[in-house]
Design a protein around this motif. Sequence first.
Motif, PDB file in Angstrom:
ATOM      1  N   ILE A 119      31.302  63.174 -30.259  1.00 37.53           N
ATOM      2  CA  ILE A 119      31.830  62.271 -31.273  1.00 37.53           C
ATOM      3  C   ILE A 119      32.702  61.205 -30.630  1.00 37.53           C
ATOM      4  O   ILE A 119      33.375  61.445 -29.620  1.00 37.53           O
ATOM      5  CB  ILE A 119      32.659  63.064 -32.329  1.00 37.53           C
ATOM      6  CG1 ILE A 119      33.093  62.156 -33.473  1.00 37.53           C
ATOM      7  CG2 ILE A 119      33.860  63.746 -31.690  1.00 37.53           C
ATOM      8  CD1 ILE A 119      33.744  62.895 -34.626  1.00 37.53           C
ATOM      9  N   VAL A 120      32.629  60.005 -31.193  1.00 34.90           N
ATOM     10  CA  VAL A 120      33.538  58.924 -30.861  1.00 34.90           C
ATOM     11  C   VAL A 120      34.384  58.674 -32.098  1.00 34.90           C
ATOM     12  O   VAL A 120      33.860  58.523 -33.202  1.00 34.90           O
ATOM     13  CB  VAL A 120      32.765  57.635 -30.476  1.00 34.90           C
ATOM     14  CG1 VAL A 120      33.685  56.437 -30.501  1.00 34.90           C
ATOM     15  CG2 VAL A 120      32.136  57.790 -29.101  1.00 34.90           C
ATOM     16  N   LYS A 121      35.690  58.660 -31.926  1.00 36.82           N
ATOM     17  CA  LYS A 121      36.584  58.442 -33.060  1.00 36.82           C
ATOM     18  C   LYS A 121      36.659  56.955 -33.381  1.00 36.82           C
ATOM     19  O   LYS A 121      36.730  56.121 -32.467  1.00 36.82           O
ATOM     20  CB  LYS A 121      37.995  58.976 -32.748  1.00 36.82           C
ATOM     21  CG  LYS A 121      38.061  60.478 -32.522  1.00 36.82           C
ATOM     22  CD  LYS A 121      37.861  61.243 -33.805  1.00 36.82           C
ATOM     23  CE  LYS A 121      38.101  62.724 -33.582  1.00 36.82           C
ATOM     24  NZ  LYS A 121      37.932  63.511 -34.814  1.00 36.82           N
ATOM     25  N   PRO A 122      36.661  56.588 -34.667  1.00 42.92           N
ATOM     26  CA  PRO A 122      36.805  55.174 -35.023  1.00 42.92           C
ATOM     27  C   PRO A 122      38.170  54.657 -34.629  1.00 42.92           C
ATOM     28  O   PRO A 122      39.139  55.427 -34.487  1.00 42.92           O
ATOM     29  CB  PRO A 122      36.619  55.158 -36.549  1.00 42.92           C
ATOM     30  CG  PRO A 122      36.926  56.559 -36.977  1.00 42.92           C
ATOM     31  CD  PRO A 122      36.537  57.459 -35.845  1.00 42.92           C
ATOM     32  N   ALA A 123      38.253  53.350 -34.471  1.00 44.45           N
ATOM     33  CA  ALA A 123      39.527  52.740 -34.045  1.00 44.45           C
ATOM     34  C   ALA A 123      40.578  52.878 -35.143  1.00 44.45           C
ATOM     35  O   ALA A 123      40.261  52.881 -36.317  1.00 44.45           O
ATOM     36  CB  ALA A 123      39.307  51.269 -33.711  1.00 44.45           C
ATOM     37  N   ARG A 136      19.905  51.478 -19.491  1.00 39.49           N
ATOM     38  CA  ARG A 136      19.373  51.349 -20.850  1.00 39.49           C
ATOM     39  C   ARG A 136      19.608  52.631 -21.655  1.00 39.49           C
ATOM     40  O   ARG A 136      20.007  52.580 -22.822  1.00 39.49           O
ATOM     41  CB  ARG A 136      17.867  51.034 -20.783  1.00 39.49           C
ATOM     42  CG  ARG A 136      17.163  50.931 -22.137  1.00 39.49           C
ATOM     43  CD  ARG A 136      17.516  49.663 -22.867  1.00 39.49           C
ATOM     44  NE  ARG A 136      16.841  49.592 -24.157  1.00 39.49           N
ATOM     45  CZ  ARG A 136      15.987  48.641 -24.506  1.00 39.49           C
ATOM     46  NH1 ARG A 136      15.710  47.669 -23.676  1.00 39.49           N
ATOM     47  NH2 ARG A 136      15.418  48.621 -25.695  1.00 39.49           N
ATOM     48  N   ARG A 137      19.383  53.786 -21.045  1.00 37.08           N
ATOM     49  CA  ARG A 137      19.570  55.036 -21.771  1.00 37.08           C
ATOM     50  C   ARG A 137      21.042  55.306 -22.053  1.00 37.08           C
ATOM     51  O   ARG A 137      21.404  55.815 -23.116  1.00 37.08           O
ATOM     52  CB  ARG A 137      18.923  56.200 -21.023  1.00 37.08           C
ATOM     53  CG  ARG A 137      17.409  56.260 -21.267  1.00 37.08           C
ATOM     54  CD  ARG A 137      16.733  57.383 -20.564  1.00 37.08           C
ATOM     55  NE  ARG A 137      15.365  57.539 -21.056  1.00 37.08           N
ATOM     56  CZ  ARG A 137      14.391  58.122 -20.393  1.00 37.08           C
ATOM     57  NH1 ARG A 137      14.632  58.626 -19.190  1.00 37.08           N
ATOM     58  NH2 ARG A 137      13.181  58.223 -20.912  1.00 37.08           N
ATOM     59  N   GLU A 138      21.895  54.977 -21.121  1.00 36.58           N
ATOM     60  CA  GLU A 138      23.329  55.122 -21.367  1.00 36.58           C
ATOM     61  C   GLU A 138      23.758  54.219 -22.523  1.00 36.58           C
ATOM     62  O   GLU A 138      24.540  54.621 -23.386  1.00 36.58           O
ATOM     63  CB  GLU A 138      24.129  54.785 -20.107  1.00 36.58           C
ATOM     64  CG  GLU A 138      24.020  55.832 -19.005  1.00 36.58           C
ATOM     65  CD  GLU A 138      24.648  55.373 -17.705  1.00 36.58           C
ATOM     66  OE1 GLU A 138      24.716  56.179 -16.764  1.00 36.58           O
ATOM     67  OE2 GLU A 138      25.067  54.187 -17.616  1.00 36.58           O
ATOM     68  N   PHE A 139      23.227  52.993 -22.529  1.00 35.06           N
ATOM     69  CA  PHE A 139      23.544  52.063 -23.610  1.00 35.06           C
ATOM     70  C   PHE A 139      23.077  52.624 -24.956  1.00 35.06           C
ATOM     71  O   PHE A 139      23.825  52.598 -25.939  1.00 35.06           O
ATOM     72  CB  PHE A 139      22.870  50.714 -23.348  1.00 35.06           C
ATOM     73  CG  PHE A 139      23.128  49.692 -24.420  1.00 35.06           C
ATOM     74  CD1 PHE A 139      24.191  48.808 -24.306  1.00 35.06           C
ATOM     75  CD2 PHE A 139      22.316  49.610 -25.545  1.00 35.06           C
ATOM     76  CE1 PHE A 139      24.439  47.871 -25.299  1.00 35.06           C
ATOM     77  CE2 PHE A 139      22.567  48.682 -26.548  1.00 35.06           C
ATOM     78  CZ  PHE A 139      23.631  47.808 -26.419  1.00 35.06           C
ATOM     79  N   THR A 140      21.838  53.141 -25.006  1.00 37.16           N
ATOM     80  CA  THR A 140      21.296  53.688 -26.245  1.00 37.16           C
ATOM     81  C   THR A 140      22.145  54.858 -26.741  1.00 37.16           C
ATOM     82  O   THR A 140      22.421  54.991 -27.938  1.00 37.16           O
ATOM     83  CB  THR A 140      19.847  54.148 -26.037  1.00 37.16           C
ATOM     84  OG1 THR A 140      19.058  53.025 -25.606  1.00 37.16           O
ATOM     85  CG2 THR A 140      19.255  54.711 -27.319  1.00 37.16           C
ATOM     86  N   LYS A 192      25.552  53.505 -27.946  1.00 39.80           N
ATOM     87  CA  LYS A 192      25.338  52.760 -29.192  1.00 39.80           C
ATOM     88  C   LYS A 192      25.226  53.731 -30.375  1.00 39.80           C
ATOM     89  O   LYS A 192      25.812  53.506 -31.446  1.00 39.80           O
ATOM     90  CB  LYS A 192      24.078  51.910 -29.082  1.00 39.80           C
ATOM     91  CG  LYS A 192      23.717  51.113 -30.333  1.00 39.80           C
ATOM     92  CD  LYS A 192      22.586  50.153 -29.999  1.00 39.80           C
ATOM     93  CE  LYS A 192      22.098  49.405 -31.232  1.00 39.80           C
ATOM     94  NZ  LYS A 192      21.225  50.255 -32.078  1.00 39.80           N
ATOM     95  N   ALA A 193      24.472  54.815 -30.190  1.00 41.99           N
ATOM     96  CA  ALA A 193      24.325  55.807 -31.263  1.00 41.99           C
ATOM     97  C   ALA A 193      25.673  56.419 -31.628  1.00 41.99           C
ATOM     98  O   ALA A 193      26.001  56.590 -32.806  1.00 41.99           O
ATOM     99  CB  ALA A 193      23.344  56.888 -30.838  1.00 41.99           C
ATOM    100  N   LEU A 194      26.472  56.742 -30.619  1.00 40.15           N
ATOM    101  CA  LEU A 194      27.775  57.348 -30.875  1.00 40.15           C
ATOM    102  C   LEU A 194      28.717  56.372 -31.571  1.00 40.15           C
ATOM    103  O   LEU A 194      29.451  56.749 -32.494  1.00 40.15           O
ATOM    104  CB  LEU A 194      28.392  57.823 -29.561  1.00 40.15           C
ATOM    105  CG  LEU A 194      27.734  59.057 -28.919  1.00 40.15           C
ATOM    106  CD1 LEU A 194      28.206  59.235 -27.483  1.00 40.15           C
ATOM    107  CD2 LEU A 194      28.026  60.309 -29.737  1.00 40.15           C
ATOM    108  N   MET A 195      28.692  55.103 -31.148  1.00 38.13           N
ATOM    109  CA  MET A 195      29.593  54.126 -31.740  1.00 38.13           C
ATOM    110  C   MET A 195      29.163  53.733 -33.150  1.00 38.13           C
ATOM    111  O   MET A 195      30.010  53.484 -34.021  1.00 38.13           O
ATOM    112  CB  MET A 195      29.712  52.899 -30.833  1.00 38.13           C
ATOM    113  CG  MET A 195      30.436  53.186 -29.524  1.00 38.13           C
ATOM    114  SD  MET A 195      30.530  51.765 -28.390  1.00 38.13           S
ATOM    115  CE  MET A 195      31.610  50.642 -29.319  1.00 38.13           C
TER     116      MET A 195
END
Length: 219
Positions: A215-219, A152-156, A159-162
Amino acid sequence: MNILLVEDDVALANALVKTLTHEGFVVNHLKHGQQAINVVKTEPTDIVILDLGLPDIDGLDVLRAIRQHTAQLPVLILTARSSIDDKVSGLDLGADDYLAKPFEVDELLARLRVVERRSSSSKHAGLQIGDVELDTACYGLSVANEAVDISRREFTLLKALMENAGRVLTRESLESKLYSWNEEVASNTIEVHIHHLRKKLPKGFIKTLRGVGYIVKPA
């Protein structure tokens, strides 16, 4: 989901914090309405559970102040005021849901899940970047159409990064999404979660900006 619980009944609040935390929510508790208004303006919050009978100001005034600040933050009223007039007043002022005391915990959890799905849907119809896809309704992760186990924490965290693709999120901001105010958090906790996530994601999906954040880069 980061919940702000505004409830002056300490026994009830403690029970709710314990139950909601067990269900995987991050819960911060306040007893006073003015404190809640200040926190909403300064701290990241995903949903407010709001009692109306608060010791300093009426809960409807808190709701009014929240709506003056933001129209997007979901607010679930949880109160002993159960008349139709009270419900209409709360909903007309912008509450997303209204649950009268006494209540069943299962019903509260179901309503929170509905609000969470609605909020995720309104922000992002589908969280997908490249081969990485998050199912915000079922807390699922798939990579290249293959299901991947995720906590759950990994998902949260992911999700925030994405949701903020292209923006750097600091360690402190990520901690606030995963842990409540009274939880002790080790200095390397976020790094550990990121390390575990990277094992499940394509190489380079999560990038580190040293001394700044992730950071996660957008597609």
